[in-house]
Scaffold this active site. Sequence first.
Site, PDB file in Angstrom:
ATOM      1  N   TYR A 168       0.979  -1.289  -0.087  1.00  0.00           N
ATOM      2  CA  TYR A 168       0.113  -0.139  -0.056  1.00  0.00           C
ATOM      3  C   TYR A 168       0.901   1.094  -0.049  1.00  0.00           C
ATOM      4  O   TYR A 168       0.656   2.294  -0.741  1.00  0.00           O
ATOM      5  CB  TYR A 168      -0.762   0.082   1.288  1.00  0.00           C
ATOM      6  CG  TYR A 168      -1.574   1.255   1.321  1.00  0.00           C
ATOM      7  CD1 TYR A 168      -2.771   1.637   0.267  1.00  0.00           C
ATOM      8  CD2 TYR A 168      -1.353   2.212   2.103  1.00  0.00           C
ATOM      9  CE1 TYR A 168      -3.581   2.880   0.528  1.00  0.00           C
ATOM     10  CE2 TYR A 168      -1.968   3.396   2.042  1.00  0.00           C
ATOM     11  CZ  TYR A 168      -2.954   3.753   1.375  1.00  0.00           C
ATOM     12  OH  TYR A 168      -3.594   4.769   1.340  1.00  0.00           O
ATOM     13  N   ARG A 212       1.984   8.911  12.741  1.00  0.00           N
ATOM     14  CA  ARG A 212       1.522  10.024  13.619  1.00  0.00           C
ATOM     15  C   ARG A 212      -0.053  10.268  13.311  1.00  0.00           C
ATOM     16  O   ARG A 212      -0.728  10.702  14.320  1.00  0.00           O
ATOM     17  CB  ARG A 212       2.237  11.166  12.587  1.00  0.00           C
ATOM     18  CG  ARG A 212       1.955  12.757  13.266  1.00  0.00           C
ATOM     19  CD  ARG A 212       2.195  13.710  12.151  1.00  0.00           C
ATOM     20  NE  ARG A 212       1.389  13.705  11.071  1.00  0.00           N
ATOM     21  CZ  ARG A 212       1.773  14.118   9.799  1.00  0.00           C
ATOM     22  NH1 ARG A 212       2.875  14.791   9.709  1.00  0.00           N
ATOM     23  NH2 ARG A 212       0.968  13.882   8.752  1.00  0.00           N
ATOM     24  N   ARG A 225     -10.468   5.145   8.763  1.00  0.00           N
ATOM     25  CA  ARG A 225      -9.455   4.569   7.798  1.00  0.00           C
ATOM     26  C   ARG A 225      -8.297   3.836   8.488  1.00  0.00           C
ATOM     27  O   ARG A 225      -7.907   4.487   9.568  1.00  0.00           O
ATOM     28  CB  ARG A 225      -8.593   5.845   6.978  1.00  0.00           C
ATOM     29  CG  ARG A 225      -9.798   6.520   6.087  1.00  0.00           C
ATOM     30  CD  ARG A 225      -9.209   7.741   5.308  1.00  0.00           C
ATOM     31  NE  ARG A 225      -8.327   8.573   6.227  1.00  0.00           N
ATOM     32  CZ  ARG A 225      -8.137   9.834   5.840  1.00  0.00           C
ATOM     33  NH1 ARG A 225      -7.813  10.156   4.702  1.00  0.00           N
ATOM     34  NH2 ARG A 225      -7.408  10.587   7.001  1.00  0.00           N
ATOM     35  N   PHE A 285      15.420  19.510  -1.229  1.00  0.00           N
ATOM     36  CA  PHE A 285      14.037  19.211  -1.469  1.00  0.00           C
ATOM     37  C   PHE A 285      13.734  17.657  -0.977  1.00  0.00           C
ATOM     38  O   PHE A 285      12.714  17.446  -0.501  1.00  0.00           O
ATOM     39  CB  PHE A 285      13.893  19.296  -3.104  1.00  0.00           C
ATOM     40  CG  PHE A 285      12.500  18.632  -3.675  1.00  0.00           C
ATOM     41  CD1 PHE A 285      11.271  19.303  -3.334  1.00  0.00           C
ATOM     42  CD2 PHE A 285      12.421  17.317  -4.042  1.00  0.00           C
ATOM     43  CE1 PHE A 285       9.857  18.587  -3.788  1.00  0.00           C
ATOM     44  CE2 PHE A 285      11.292  16.791  -4.604  1.00  0.00           C
ATOM     45  CZ  PHE A 285      10.275  17.318  -4.374  1.00  0.00           C
TER      46      PHE A 285
HETATM   47  C1  IN0 Z   1       6.312  14.259  -1.644  1.00  0.00           C
HETATM   48  C2  IN0 Z   1       7.522  13.987  -0.598  1.00  0.00           C
HETATM   49  C3  IN0 Z   1       8.724  13.864  -1.262  1.00  0.00           C
HETATM   50  C4  IN0 Z   1       9.817  15.084  -1.170  1.00  0.00           C
HETATM   51  C5  IN0 Z   1      10.934  14.842  -1.552  1.00  0.00           C
HETATM   52  C6  IN0 Z   1      11.453  13.473  -2.201  1.00  0.00           C
HETATM   53  C7  IN0 Z   1      10.526  12.567  -2.190  1.00  0.00           C
HETATM   54  C8  IN0 Z   1      10.859  10.961  -2.449  1.00  0.00           C
HETATM   55  C9  IN0 Z   1       9.965   9.907  -2.298  1.00  0.00           C
HETATM   56  C10 IN0 Z   1       8.543  10.464  -1.943  1.00  0.00           C
HETATM   57  C11 IN0 Z   1       8.236  11.668  -1.473  1.00  0.00           C
HETATM   58  C12 IN0 Z   1       9.341  12.448  -1.571  1.00  0.00           C
HETATM   59  O1  IN0 Z   1       7.287  15.068   0.509  1.00  0.00           O
HETATM   60  C13 IN0 Z   1       6.257  15.503   0.995  1.00  0.00           C
HETATM   61  C14 IN0 Z   1       6.279  16.483   2.144  1.00  0.00           C
HETATM   62  C15 IN0 Z   1       5.195  17.344   2.344  1.00  0.00           C
HETATM   63  O2  IN0 Z   1       4.083  17.405   1.709  1.00  0.00           O
HETATM   64  N1  IN0 Z   1       5.008  18.081   3.453  1.00  0.00           N
HETATM   65  C16 IN0 Z   1       3.920  18.562   4.116  1.00  0.00           C
HETATM   66  C17 IN0 Z   1       3.924  18.291   5.493  1.00  0.00           C
HETATM   67  C18 IN0 Z   1       2.517  17.360   5.843  1.00  0.00           C
HETATM   68  O3  IN0 Z   1       2.492  16.955   6.823  1.00  0.00           O
HETATM   69  O4  IN0 Z   1       1.742  17.228   4.795  1.00  0.00           O
HETATM   70  C19 IN0 Z   1       3.907  20.313   4.100  1.00  0.00           C
HETATM   71  O5  IN0 Z   1       3.037  20.946   4.258  1.00  0.00           O
HETATM   72  O6  IN0 Z   1       5.149  20.693   4.134  1.00  0.00           O
HETATM   73  C20 IN0 Z   1       5.204  14.608   1.186  1.00  0.00           C
HETATM   74  O7  IN0 Z   1       4.884  14.239   2.216  1.00  0.00           O
HETATM   75  N2  IN0 Z   1       4.547  13.961   0.158  1.00  0.00           N
HETATM   76  C21 IN0 Z   1       4.970  14.136  -1.075  1.00  0.00           C
HETATM   77  C22 IN0 Z   1       3.935  14.111  -2.198  1.00  0.00           C
HETATM   78  C23 IN0 Z   1       4.232  14.497  -3.534  1.00  0.00           C
HETATM   79  C24 IN0 Z   1       5.683  14.832  -3.655  1.00  0.00           C
HETATM   80 CL1  IN0 Z   1       5.979  15.259  -5.171  1.00  0.00          CL
HETATM   81  C25 IN0 Z   1       6.793  14.602  -2.856  1.00  0.00           C
HETATM   82  C26 IN0 Z   1       3.483  12.830   0.446  1.00  0.00           C
HETATM   83  C27 IN0 Z   1       3.805  11.337   0.498  1.00  0.00           C
HETATM   84  C28 IN0 Z   1       2.491  10.593   0.604  1.00  0.00           C
HETATM   85  C29 IN0 Z   1       4.757  11.120   1.629  1.00  0.00           C
HETATM   86  C30 IN0 Z   1       4.693  11.103  -0.789  1.00  0.00           C
END
Ligand code: IN0
Length: 424
Positions: A168, A212, A225, A285
Amino acid sequence: MGSLRAILKHPDDLYPMVKLKLAVRNAEKQIPPEPHWGFCYTMLHKVSRSFALVIQQLDTDLRDAVCIFYLVLRALDTVEDDTSISAEVKVPILKAFHRHIYDREWHFACGTKDYKVLMDEFHHVSTAFLELGSGYQEAIEDITMRMGAGMAKFICKEVETVDDYDEYCHYVAGLVGLGLSKLFHASGKEDLASDSLSNSMGLFLQKTNIIRDYLEDINEIPKSRMFWPRQIWSKYVNKLEDLKYEENSVKAVQCLNDMVTNALMHVEDCIKYMSALGDPAIFRFCAIPQVMAIGTLALCYNNIQVFRGVVKMRRGLTAKVIDRTKSMADVYGAFYDFSRMLKSKVEDSDPNARKTKDRLEAILKICRESGTLNQRKSYIIQSKPQNHATLVSTHHTLSYILAVFSSPPSVLSLLNMCFNAIKS
Ligand code: IN0
């Protein structure tokens, strides 16, 4: 957070908080003039706050691709998360989402607040997507297709085993890692990372979120969920929701610690992935969310509050992580500090104490062997007396504000700026 008390307790948070606040304000001003790009960047700031800032520091064409990728994924997530849509409606949308991004007419009403706006005006996202280079478009399409199919599979399936859990998390986050690695490669700035390491980057972040967000997910209306795997929680309770009841506190914390130990498994891969990155903006990033994740795990471990309310890193610590994460030495330093903090919380009575300590020891060893630890500013140890730290931090903050403004602001607006950084 929003509390003056937290600042008085951690005075050295003030400088990074003001710096972050000003950077966010500055980034929010740089919205592109074209309506579709304007919508995308405004939306990005609304749905991701501090993370939007890190995206905006990437180079132009990669930044646009990551912004669209992020919004497409958020939209897909909005469909998956909307518990008011029936499975019969949801599954076909998830499976066809990779085609909808090519269709400027497509939209689907779901989600709430900012996510509702994103869904209602999705045509801006598809218009911007169609302007990306073909390498970027293909990567986004491929990941959207695989993620939509994976999410559809789990609509009618529970997370039973640890393998299901990994599967998942692969669909909803590991694939994001694979997609980002492709985008970095398509930009010409990075070698293509292996799928396995890219996957681990996503799994580590997603597992931290799942840990969390236990209470928020279990209390979701109209339907809970559940992402914690039965194979883990059934060792402690009969039903996943039993973990939130006070009489099960001891079992709940043991289960939580088991989940944290499982997430720690991915740290070595994440460190490997990050150490191979060459571009400084791409590095930041990737590294900032990873450092936030290990910090969040350190906070959650052995912490009953996970079952009672929201456990999040204080805003000042988040600002500090964003300010300080620039190089691999910073990452080793942060992982070392947070792993030590975690290790100090492991009690011998915990059924997984040995396993947790072994994992932490392996991480600490990697950090030590990097040979970079003595250059770091610690995240844990308050080395200076509080009043000295307050003075130093105030001096830093004021010097910074004076340096970024061409004409010095009035005392009143200085105070206002500090107050806003603490409050919002
Ligand atoms: C992310 C990821 C992310 C960033 C950088 C490299 C990555 C490599 C592999 C997978 C994910 C990677 O980072 C974000 C961070 C984020 O959104 N932070 C939020 C805080 C929060 O609690 O939501 C903020 O407001 O700062 C992330 O969590 N995800 C994400 C989504 C799309 C992309 Cl392009 C990159 C979500 C997830 C589900 C963990 C993949």
